[in-house]
Design a protein around this motif. Structure first.
Motif, PDB file in Angstrom:
ATOM      1  N   VAL A 147       0.858  -1.176   0.000  1.00 46.71           N
ATOM      2  CA  VAL A 147       0.000   0.000   0.000  1.00 46.71           C
ATOM      3  C   VAL A 147       0.898   1.230   0.000  1.00 46.71           C
ATOM      4  O   VAL A 147       1.687   1.440   0.922  1.00 46.71           O
ATOM      5  CB  VAL A 147      -0.940   0.012   1.222  1.00 46.71           C
ATOM      6  N   LYS A 187      -2.956   3.469  -1.681  1.00 45.55           N
ATOM      7  CA  LYS A 187      -3.359   2.743  -2.885  1.00 45.55           C
ATOM      8  C   LYS A 187      -2.589   1.428  -2.983  1.00 45.55           C
ATOM      9  O   LYS A 187      -1.358   1.417  -2.900  1.00 45.55           O
ATOM     10  CB  LYS A 187      -3.075   3.614  -4.109  1.00 45.55           C
ATOM     11  N   ARG A 188      -3.305   0.321  -3.158  1.00 43.34           N
ATOM     12  CA  ARG A 188      -2.649  -0.977  -3.346  1.00 43.34           C
ATOM     13  C   ARG A 188      -2.034  -1.020  -4.741  1.00 43.34           C
ATOM     14  O   ARG A 188      -2.695  -0.694  -5.718  1.00 43.34           O
ATOM     15  CB  ARG A 188      -3.643  -2.121  -3.206  1.00 43.34           C
TER      16      ARG A 188
END
Length: 107
Positions: free
Chosen positions: A26, A30-31
């Motif tokens: 992450v 956001k992954r």
């Protein structure tokens, strides 16, 4: 298909593929698939520098696809990697792959 087109395709299909080199992390909430390169960071400098009194400087180097990450980040800004806060010390665009160096003071 040109050689550059083949390389661009390989960035996603090989380098950042979780079955090859990519790992999901992450980054700023956001992954995304990145590659953390502990070996290269050790070559550049030791990963941990003692700062005395139980403090040390942790350094991380990772690679991420420009297409996934977006704009090349500015040096000196904060970046959150896996819920840990770092400062960007270097950011280079290497033909569609960003090389981003981070550091943080930990205890």
């Amino acid at each position: 298909m040109s050689f550059k087109d083949i390389i661009k395709n390989d960035i996603q299909s090989i380098f950042f593929n979780p079955d090859e080199f990519g790992e999901e992390h992450v980054v700023d909430g956001k992954r995304m698939m990145i590659i953390i390169d502990n070996n290269e960071q050790i070559k550049r400098e030791k990963r941990y520098h003692s700062m005395g009194e139980g403090l040390y400087l942790k350094q991380v180097l990772f690679y991420v696809s420009e297409a996934i990450f977006g704009e090349l980040p500015k040096i000196g800004r904060q970046l959150i990697l896996d819920e840990k806060s770092y400062i960007i010390t270097d950011a280079i665009n290497e033909d569609g792959i960003f090389s981003i160096s981070l550091e943080a003071v930990n205890s």
